[in-house]
Write a protein that holds these residues in place. Structure first.
Motif, mmCIF file in Angstrom:
data_model
loop_
_atom_site.group_PDB
_atom_site.id
_atom_site.type_symbol
_atom_site.label_atom_id
_atom_site.label_comp_id
_atom_site.label_asym_id
_atom_site.label_seq_id
_atom_site.Cartn_x
_atom_site.Cartn_y
_atom_site.Cartn_z
ATOM 1 N N GLN A 1 -5.024 -6.998 2.620
ATOM 2 C CA GLN A 1 -5.596 -6.923 1.276
ATOM 3 C C GLN A 1 -6.977 -7.575 1.251
ATOM 4 O O GLN A 1 -7.941 -6.989 0.756
ATOM 5 C CB GLN A 1 -4.680 -7.620 0.267
ATOM 6 C CG GLN A 1 -3.380 -6.921 0.025
ATOM 7 C CD GLN A 1 -2.397 -7.775 -0.771
ATOM 8 O OE1 GLN A 1 -2.561 -8.990 -0.904
ATOM 9 N NE2 GLN A 1 -1.369 -7.129 -1.302
ATOM 10 N N THR B 1 -6.956 0.931 -1.589
ATOM 11 C CA THR B 1 -7.873 0.872 -0.449
ATOM 12 C C THR B 1 -9.154 1.649 -0.771
ATOM 13 O O THR B 1 -10.202 1.379 -0.203
ATOM 14 C CB THR B 1 -7.249 1.424 0.847
ATOM 15 O OG1 THR B 1 -6.929 2.802 0.679
ATOM 16 C CG2 THR B 1 -6.014 0.640 1.248
ATOM 17 N N ARG C 1 0.815 -1.215 0.000
ATOM 18 C CA ARG C 1 0.000 0.000 0.000
ATOM 19 C C ARG C 1 0.847 1.263 0.000
ATOM 20 O O ARG C 1 0.547 2.210 -0.710
ATOM 21 C CB ARG C 1 -0.936 0.010 1.203
ATOM 22 C CG ARG C 1 -1.818 1.231 1.176
ATOM 23 C CD ARG C 1 -2.908 1.203 2.216
ATOM 24 N NE ARG C 1 -3.681 2.420 2.073
ATOM 25 C CZ ARG C 1 -3.909 3.253 3.053
ATOM 26 N NH1 ARG C 1 -3.455 3.006 4.254
ATOM 27 N NH2 ARG C 1 -4.622 4.341 2.846
ATOM 28 N N VAL D 1 -9.562 -5.368 3.021
ATOM 29 C CA VAL D 1 -9.902 -4.160 2.256
ATOM 30 C C VAL D 1 -10.798 -4.520 1.078
ATOM 31 O O VAL D 1 -11.840 -3.897 0.855
ATOM 32 C CB VAL D 1 -8.628 -3.433 1.757
ATOM 33 C CG1 VAL D 1 -8.972 -2.386 0.699
ATOM 34 C CG2 VAL D 1 -7.899 -2.784 2.924
#
Length: 176
Positions: free
Chosen positions: A137, A110, A98, A140
């Motif tokens: 991950q 995100t 990220r 999200v």
């Protein structure tokens, strides 16, 4: 978006895949009049008069701007292709980390994964074993109603050095 609309209109596609839906590097920015005006109006930064990369506060704002543009592009592509073919799924190959994706190349998955039916972070090399990242991950994408499809791979040196057992181990970690 017009290119994708043209493709969906002309061909019987099963889906639309966005690979490389990001800026090419950390410092990329279009220094055209449209971007100049948008950044000047919003942040008071004139990207022509000054190099925003030299001022950390200014560059942080530009990073937000870049991520918003990528988010808008993904949203627009999905909206436009689904006007032509309502149920066509949209998938994107995403930078896995990220911090590198949002601040590095303007891809804040995100947020933008909420526009994707499928999200496939490129968990290449050793990243494919980072269970904390994989769980983040998954969470999200689940929250954003995007199906999580982790990818395993990497550059040729990795592909040539991993044994079949190593590939199987990494696949098992990703599935779990």
């Amino acid at each position: 978006a017009s290119l994708y609309v043209d493709l969906v209109s002309r061909y019987e596609l099963d889906g639309v895949g966005l690979d490389y839906i990001r800026y090419p590097d950390v410092y990329s920015l279009n220094y055209d009049e449209r971007n100049r005006r948008a950044i000047l109006d919003r942040f008071g930064i004139d990207i022509i008069a000054e190099d925003p990369t030299k001022n950390p506060d200014h560059w942080a704002k530009i990073q937000v701007y870049r991520a918003e543009l990528i988010d808008q592009a993904i949203k627009k592509i999905k909206q436009r292709v689904q006007e032509i073919k309502p149920n066509i799924p949209v998938i994107a190959s995403l930078i896995s980390e990220r911090s590198m994706s949002a601040k590095g190349v303007g891809q804040d998955w995100t947020r933008s994964s909420r526009h994707l039916d499928y999200s496939s972070p490129m968990n290449y090399d050793d990243v494919s074993l980072y269970t904390d990242l994989l769980e983040f991950q998954r969470d999200v994408f689940s929250k954003n109603n995007s199906v999580f499809i982790p990818a395993i791979g990497g550059m040729p040196r990795v592909q040539n050095s991993w044994t079949l057992s190593e590939w199987a181990h990494r696949i098992a970690v990703q599935r779990k």
